[in-house]
Structures are given as structure tokens and as C-alpha cells.
Design an enzyme around this catalytic site. Structure first.
Site, PDB file in Angstrom:
ATOM      1  N   HIS A 186       0.828  -1.205   0.000  1.00 41.92           N
ATOM      2  CA  HIS A 186       0.000   0.000   0.000  1.00 41.92           C
ATOM      3  C   HIS A 186       0.858   1.249   0.000  1.00 41.92           C
ATOM      4  O   HIS A 186       0.425   2.320   0.411  1.00 41.92           O
ATOM      5  CB  HIS A 186      -0.959   0.007   1.185  1.00 41.92           C
ATOM      6  CG  HIS A 186      -1.628  -1.310   1.394  1.00 41.92           C
ATOM      7  ND1 HIS A 186      -1.129  -2.256   2.256  1.00 41.92           N
ATOM      8  CD2 HIS A 186      -2.713  -1.881   0.802  1.00 41.92           C
ATOM      9  CE1 HIS A 186      -1.883  -3.333   2.210  1.00 41.92           C
ATOM     10  NE2 HIS A 186      -2.847  -3.143   1.325  1.00 41.92           N
TER      11      HIS A 186
HETATM   12  S1  FES Z   1       1.852  -0.541   3.150  1.00 41.42           S
HETATM   13 FE1  FES Z   1       0.218  -1.878   3.671  1.00 41.42          FE
HETATM   14  S2  FES Z   1       1.362  -3.564   4.293  1.00 41.42           S
HETATM   15 FE2  FES Z   1       2.909  -2.238   3.811  1.00 41.42          FE
END
Ligand code: FES
Lengths: 673, 200
Positions: free
Chosen positions: B165
Site C-alpha cells: 500500500h
Molecule cells: S503498506 Fe500496507 S502492508 Fe505495507
């Protein structure tokens, strides 16, 4: 059920739910107000008890399954992992293993109760048939469950029982291979048994649901066998039987707890603590006690039946035994049509009562014979008993239907006097049967040291100093040949060694680790988390160094031998005697009257002063043997102290609980009596 | 069966309880005692089952890992397993260390100085800020961030970049951007000698 029949509930939440889904109305109808004969004796508790045991089995089984590995390489080890490392794992496993026995006890009493009081008769035939199905599924489940620990008895039990199907003419052998998924009991067999052992209890639960549903259509039978005639004959199920069942269940759980905590291996076979070995059959294979009567029937068929005047074998003794064994259970399915006497309860059938008692005795005899080796006189006795079993159902019951003159039945339940004697009789017989465990051999019975064992008895604990001395004996003497692979150095903290000492002890041994970044294996000092280093890399190396004999791993030796620590002590101190019966001792062997066969490949391992004890204890052979036997007892079951301590608390709680329930039960029942 | 003349003996149903007040009180007391004991007994029975799902003794005992870092050159990194998770061991360049030390802590989401994060790397009283040891598990939802290899994306802050993410960590493995709430965790570790680390 139409909404208009519904009585509203006072609690608005309950009423709201019930208007949309009438679970509470249902519960109240079937378990609350359900009119139940008021004259049940305690034998009527065993349905509820069996149900509770099924719950216990499913719950403990679920959590065991989370830690169990169904593969021939890991099954045995994973069970020991549960016993040693999983939090409370020993408790779950002992509850499950002994739970099977207690489930069978409950169900067998339940079945005999049904037989005595004619609970299988019109209109309860289907209820009875469902019950027989439950028993069949239970047996299949129990059999497969016993295979899972993958000990010697597991393996050979599985081999023998699956081979039963090879008796079927023509297709038998293919069926057996299909069952195995190979040419012997092996990994595929273990895997499918695990899957089925997980599935079947839920099938069982479904059939139990049907059994109970059928019961609620016909209503319960009762000790008089006379259907309730008026409201005077019944009481609402709740609270009268909820509290009585709870009380009965709790008393049963007390006995169960005593076995789980104080004799958890009493109903099992020591051989099952030896990992499965497809090359060696144990000298004496016995199934679990609950299969013994059927096992005896299986073995009772010893002749081939020929087509008259030819040598053509119609039914081989093998097929005959198998047919009889399955027939012994399947025959129960038609029991309602074998016994058609209109009188249900044995209380009013003088002859039936006598023959029923004989049948119970006969089943106990069969159980006793099943535990004996197939020798005379046991074979003949077993044959007579097996014959009688079938004779009872197929001949006596139909004849009694015709010729027996029953005593007059009471006009109603309220008029009858309860026969408490039968309860006592059944309890007595079951008590007797529990003691019929067999153990015979040609060796000197093991004896215990003069001072006894500190770990014995309900409150016995290990003597830490003796354990440390015993460990020293193991390390300096035994460990040159015997591994102790289920233990890790970290476990030594239990003996009272501190962290630094454990580290130092571990570091004295070298373990092979790797591969490292260069892809090579390397040696490093052992760490506390490492398993005890084995003296030989593999079994072949061990045999080569020991005259062809394999020194057994000692981790479970105390649990894997009849006599336990007494046996170890006797064996270690039994050297130096000379043969009394002129036995010839083979080259490289040593006489020892405590070892099966009287000759052992192990040379006398202990000498006076083999070790020098740090605490100044005189290292006589007896002392060393006693210390190392205690150490090995600990090694076989490091959680023994926790087991006994938990047991004391559980039993105390259950006794108090049973007391409160008894008073509660009485406070309700005084209104009825 | 449930006529109104009968008094309830429990909340849900009605039954034919009809005796004098004293018997009623005694029965109520017994019923509550039994109920309480039943609940306690059931809970005590369930506990070992639930507890059996916690890490077993052997799993707990395995919780240390020894690593030889003698082969790790400046600017290189090593990933090792500890308790089934990756641990990033990075030997940072002087520039990377300087960059990490320069950051204004007030701009950080999880303020922590670089010195604090590499405190355990000192050996024989000598500070060695080039050794950064962190658990390689994104504090957002557990993915393993990229950045251990030279060819990996390192994000805008010259550290690690989580592909799941988009969390970005700097050269001290502190969270700088993206959804993760915390810096990468520093596991307990010590240098047992100049080139060996024991984690856990
Ligand atoms: S940014 Fe969501 S798990 Fe690493």
C-alpha cells in the site's frame, strides 16, 4: 407450529426472537415442559452422559487436530509434541484417549439398559435402530482414531482390522488395497483415517439428532415399560430431569477425571508408546477393551465349513469369523423382531431377566477372552461364549416370546414399585469387567526398590536430586548407546538446573547444523532448544556398533513397557544372576530373568561407582538403577506433576459440584416422591 | 402445560414449582450456586483448549537466531529468519547514517532518533551506527517491504518501500509516508562478538 399456539415469553428480547424463530418455544416444548415418566432410575442418565462425552470428544479432538500431523514420519512425534510442548496438550490428549473409553462405557450401559427394559419395542424400533447405527459409527471412529498416534498397536491394529475385509470372496483383496491406498497400511492409510476420523463424529452428531428426534416423538420408555397414562405419571423434563441428568453426568465425570488424571494410561497398551514398525509385530496384539468381546467372537470361528461330501470350502474360518463379528452387531438391528413379547420391562419377565443376566455375564466373558492369547482353555471358552451370544438372540428370545408367562403389569407407572436391584447388578458387573485386564509372560515379574518411588501415588512428586543423579547416569553410561530424542536440553530446567547450567550441559554436545552460505553443513555446540544429541547417526549405525541389536530410544521406555519404572529397575539390577532353568545363553548375550526371552544383547551397563555423584551419594548399582529409573520416568512424562496437581483441583471441584446438584435435585424431587 | 397458576423457577420457562417460601429460597440459592459453578467449570474446561493454540514450549524456545555478518560489506544488506519473520540487517554507508541522523524528529510520524534505533549495535562500548537491525514486516498490514537489494525500489527516502500500500521508510527504517503507523520494529539483539548477532 402455528403462531397462535405460542405462549408469549415475559422477556421481551426472547419473545421478539421467538415470534420470528420459535427456538425458545421449541426448547420449552422438548426440554422444558416435555412430559417425562417420573420413575426413571439412574440408568436413564446414560443417554445424557453419552451426549456429554460426544461433546468432550469433539471439542478435545478439534484442538488436538490443530497440533497433529497425519504423516507416518511425524504422527508419533506430533502426539509426543502435544504431550510435552503444547500448552495443556497432555490434558487434551488424555481427555481424548480416555474419553473414548468413557464414551463406550456410557453407550454400552445405555444399550444394556435399553435391552433390559425393552426400549426397542413398538413403537420405538426406529429409535433403537438409530442407536445401533450410532454404535457402529462410533466403533469405526474409535478404530480410526486409535490408528492416529501411529504406535505399534495403532499400526498392527489397523493392519489386522483392515485385513478382515480380505475375507470377502473374490473382491476382498482389492477392497483391502483400496482401503489402504497401497499394499500395506502406510501414509495414504493414515491420511484418510485422519480425514475420516475428523468427519465421522459430525455424522454421529447428525444421527444422534435423529435418535433424539425419534425419542421425542414416542417419548421415553421407563422402568415399568408401561406407557404413562395420565399427568400423574409424568413430570416436566425441566427441572426434574435436567437437574437429575446434570447430577448423573457430574458423578460420571468424577470417575472420568480420576482416570484421566491418575491412571491415564491404565486402559491403554504400553506397546502403543513404541513407534509403528512395519517389520515387527508385537508378541501380543489386543484391541482396545471396548472391542474385546467382538474380537473374541472373531477368533472363535476356527473351522472351515465344507460343502457336504466335498472338499470345497464354503465358508473359510477366516470369512466365518468376520461374518460372525459383524453379525454380532448387525443382529441388534432386528432385535425388535426377535423379541416380540408384549411386555417391555424385564422387571415383569422372570425368565427374560435370568437370561439377560446371563447375556451380560456372557459379554464380560467374551471381553475377558478377547484379551487372552489364542490358547486353550481360552479358545474353547470363547467359542462357547460366542455361541451363547447368538443363541440368546436367535433362539432364546423368540422362545421366551412364546413360552414365558410374564408377571402382571402394574396399572400405571404410579402404581409400580421400582426395581433398584438391576441398577446395582449392572454397576457391579461393569465394575468387575473393568478389572479384567490381561498381562501374562514367561518372565520374572518386575519388582520395585525397597524404598519405593517418590513419584508414586496421587500426590507423589519427583525427587529432583534423584532426577539429577539419574540424568548423570544416563549421560555418563546409557547415552553412549541409547538416544533420548524426544527431550531437549531446555527440558533439563525441570530437574532443577538453572539457565546457565542447562546452557553448559547443552554446549558439551555438538550438533550438525547448516547448510551455511557455502552450502556446507557445520558443527556447533548444542543450544538449550536443541533435542538431545543421538549417539548414532541412524539405526543402521547403532546396530552395527551393537552386535546387530538396536538399543531402543529411552524417551518413552517407562511408558512403553509393562511394569514401567519397576521393569527398568529390575532389568538394570537383574544382571549377574545365573540361569536357573539351564537356559543356553548365546554368544554375545547376557542372562537377565526380567528380559523377555531371558537373554539381552546389552552387557551389564551399571557397575558400582560407574559415576561419581556430586552430592556424595554412594553409587551402588541399586542406587544408580533407582536414580536412572526415576530420571526415565520423568523423561517419559515430564508433565506428571502438573497432571496430578490439576487432577486434585478438578476432582475436588466436581465433587462439590455434584454435592450442590444432588441437594438441588432432592429439593425438586421431594415434591414428587 | 404452562398454566398461569405455576410460578417460574427460571427466566425462560415455567415449571411446576409449588412449595413454601423457605424451600423456595433454599432451592433458589442452590440453583444459583449450581449455575455459577457450572459456568466456572465450563470456562475452566475451555481454557486449556484455547490456551493450546498459544505458542508451544518448543516454539518459544526457538526464539533466538544467531547470524554471522562477517560477509556483509558496507552498503549491503542481509535478510535472516527470526520467529518465522524476516529480519533486515543493513550495514549502512556513512552517507546513509548521516542522512538518517540529520532528520528533524518533529516531522516524523513515529519520532525516534537514529541513535536510539541502533543503540544495541554497539560492541565493547564502541558505537557502531552502521549496523541497522529491524524486523522486515511493514507495520501497516504485514507485507515485507522492498529495499534489501540494490536493484529494489528504495522509496523517496532512500530506505524501504512497501509494495502493498505504498508505505515508505527512510534509511533508519522509520515511517515517512504512506499508511503504516509505526517505524519498522527493532528486535531485541546483541552482538556476541564483532561479527555475530544474536537476535531474540
Ligand atoms: S503498506 Fe500496507 S502492508 Fe505495507
Amino acid at each position: 407450529m402455528s403462531a397462535s399456539e405460542r405462549t408469549p415469553f415475559k422477556n421481551p428480547v426472547i419473545d421478539w426472537i421467538d415470534r420470528r424463530l420459535p427456538v425458545f418455544t421449541f426448547l420449552n416444548k422438548e426440554y422444558g415442559a416435555f412430559p417425562t415418566p417420573k420413575n426413571f432410575n439412574y440408568l436413564w442418565n446414560f443417554g445424557a452422559i453419552a451426549m456429554v462425552m460426544l461433546g468432550v470428544m469433539i471439542l478435545t479432538g478439534l484442538f488436538l487436530a490443530m497440533n497433529y500431523a497425519p504423516s507416518t514420519d511425524h504422527a508419533f512425534g506430533s502426539v509426543e509434541h502435544i504431550m510435552r510442548d503444547v500448552n495443556g496438550g497432555w490434558l487434551l490428549r488424555y481427555m481424548h484417549a480416555n474419553g473414548a473409553s468413557f464414551f463406550f462405557i456410557a453407550v454400552y450401559i445405555h444399550v444394556f439398559r435399553g435391552m433390559f427394559y425393552g426400549s426397542y419395542k413398538e413403537p420405538r424400533e426406529l429409535l433403537w435402530i438409530l442407536g445401533v447405527l450410532i454404535m457402529l459409527i462410533m466403533m469405526a471412529t474409535a478404530f480410526m482414531g486409535y490408528v492416529l498416534p501411529w504406535g505399534q498397536m495403532s499400526f498392527w491394529g489397523a493392519t489386522v482390522i483392515t485385513n478382515l475385509f480380505s475375507a470377502i470372496p473374490v473382491v476382498g483383496p482389492s477392497i483391502v488395497e483400496w482401503l489402504w491406498g497401497g499394499f500395506s497400511v502406510d501414509n495414504p492409510t493414515l491420511n484418510r483415517f485422519f480425514a475420516l476420523h475428523f468427519l465421522l463424529p459430525f455424522v454421529l452428531l447428525g444421527v444422534v439428532g435423529l435418535h433424539v428426534a425419534a425419542l421425542h416423538v414416542t417419548g421415553s420408555n421407563n422402568p415399568t415399560g408401561v406407557e404413562p397414562k395420565s399427568k400423574k405419571d409424568t413430570v416436566p423434563f425441566h427441572p426434574y430431569y435436567t437437574v437429575k441428568d446434570l447430577f448423573g453426568v457430574t458423578v460420571f465425570l468424577i470417575i472420568y477425571a480420576l482416570v484421566v488424571f491418575y491412571a491415564p494410561n491404565g486402559l491403554g497398551e504400553p506397546d502403543n508408546y513404541i513407534p509403528a514398525n512395519p517389520l515387527v509385530t508385537p508378541p501380543h496384539i489386543v484391541p482396545e477393551w471396548y472391542f474385546l468381546p467382538f474380537y473374541a467372537i472373531l477368533r472363535s470361528f476356527t473351522i472351515d465349513i465344507h460343502l457336504p461330501f466335498t472338499s470345497f470350502v464354503l465358508i473359510s474360518s477366516k470369512l466365518g469369523g468376520v461374518l460372525l463379528m459383524f453379525g454380532a452387531i448387525l443382529m441388534l438391528l432386528v432385535l425388535p423382531w426377535l423379541d416380540r413379547s408384549p411386555v417391555r420391562s424385564g422387571c415383569y419377565r422372570p425368565w427374560f431377566r435370568l437370561f439377560f443376566a446371563l447375556l451380560v455375564v456372557d459379554c464380560l466373558v467374551l471381553g475377558f477372552i478377547g484379551a487372552k492369547p489364542p490358547e486353550e482353555p481360552f479358545v474353547t471358552v470363547g467359542q462357547i461364549a460366542a455361541f451363547w451370544y447368538f443363541f440368546h438372540f436367535l433362539v432364546i428370545l423368540p422362545l421366551l416370546t412364546k413360552f414365558e408367562k410374564p408377571r402382571p403389569l402394574p396399572a400405571s407407572i404410579s402404581d409400580a414399585v421400582d426395581a433398584k436391584k438391576i441398577v446395582l447388578l449392572l454397576a457391579l458387573l461393569l465394575g468387575v469387567s473393568a478389572t479384567a485386564q490381561a498381562s501374562e509372560s514367561n518372565v520374572l515379574p518386575p519388582h520395585r526398590p525397597m524404598a519405593g518411588w517418590p513419584q508414586e501415588g496421587a500426590f507423589g512428586t519427583f525427587d529432583r536430586a534423584a532426577l539429577q543423579r539419574g540424568f548423570q547416569v544416563y549421560k555418563q553410561v546409557c547415552s553412549t548407546c541409547h538416544s533420548l530424542k524426544l527431550l531437549s536440553y531446555r527440558n533439563l530446567a525441570d530437574l532443577g538446573f538453572n539457565e546457565q547450567e542447562v546452557k553448559a550441559i547443552a554446549a558439551e554436545s555438538k550438533v550438525t547444523d547448516g547448510p551455511n552460505d557455502q552450502g556446507e553443513m557445520f558443527e556447533r555446540p548444542a543450544r538449550p532448544s536443541d533435542a538431545f544429541v543421538k549417539p548414532f547417526a541412524n539405526d543402521q549405525a547403532a546396530r552395527a556398533a551393537n552386535n546387530g541389536a538396536l538399543p531402543p530410544d529411552l524417551s518413552l521406555i517407562v511408558k512403553a513397557r509393562h511394569g514401567g519404572e519397576d521393569y527398568i529397575y529390575s532389568l538394570l539390577t537383574g544382571f549377574g544372576l545365573s540361569p536357573t532353568h539351564g537356559e543356553k545363553i548365546a554368544e554375545g548375550m547376557t542372562f537377565n530373568p526380567y528380559f523377555p526371552g531371558h537373554q539381552i544383547a546389552m552387557p551389564p551397563p551399571l557397575q558400582a561407582d560407574s559415576v561419581t555423584y556430586a552430592d556424595g551419594t554412594q553409587a551402588t548399582i541399586e542406587q544408580e538403577a533407582r536414580d536412572v529409573a526415576q530420571f526415565l520416568t520423568w523423561a517419559a512424562e515430564p508433565k506428571m506433576e502438573a497432571r496430578k496437581q490439576t487432577g486434585a483441583r478438578v476432582v475436588l471441584f466436581l465433587v462439590l459440584f455434584a454435592g450442590v446438584l444432588y441437594l438441588l435435585k432432592r429439593s425438586f424431587w421431594t415434591r414428587v416422591h | 402445560m404452562t398454566s398461569s397458576s405455576q410460578e417460574p423457577c427460571c427466566g425462560v420457562c415455567t415449571c411446576g414449582a409449588k412449595t413454601d417460601q423457605k424451600g423456595q429460597d433454599r432451592r433458589e440459592f442452590l440453583a444459583y450456586t449450581a449455575g455459577a459453578m457450572g459456568v466456572a467449570g465450563a470456562a475452566a474446561t475451555l481454557w486449556p483448549m484455547i490456551n493450546s493454540m498459544n505458542p508451544a514450549a518448543d516454539t518459544l524456545a526457538l526464539s533466538t537466531t544467531e547470524v554471522d555478518v562477517s560477509g556483509v560489506k558496507e552498503g549491503e544488506a542481509l535478510t535472516v529468519m527470526w520467529r518465522g519473520k524476516p529480519v533486515f540487517i543493513r550495514r549502512r554507508t556513512g552517507a546513509e547514517v548521516e542522512e538518517a541522523q540529520k532528520v528533524d524528529l518533529t516531522t516524523l510520524r513515529d519520532p525516534q532518533s537514529d541513535a536510539e534505533r541502533v543503540k544495541a549495535s554497539s560492541f565493547n562500548g564502541q558505537e557502531r551506527p552502521e549496523w541497522l537491525v529491524v524486523v522486515g514486516v511493514c507495520t501497516h498490514l504485514g507485507c515485507v517491504p522492498l529495499g534489501q537489494k540494490a536493484t529494489d525500489p528504495h522509496g523517496e527516502f532512500n530506505g524501504w518501500f512497501c509494495p502493498c500500500h505504498g508505505s515508505q521508510y527512510d534509511s533508519s527504517a522509520r515511517i515517512r509516508k504512506g499508511p503504516a503507523p509505526r517505524n519498522l520494529d527493532v528486535p531485541p539483539y546483541v552482538f556476541t562478538d564483532a561479527t555475530h548477532i544474536r537476535i531474540g
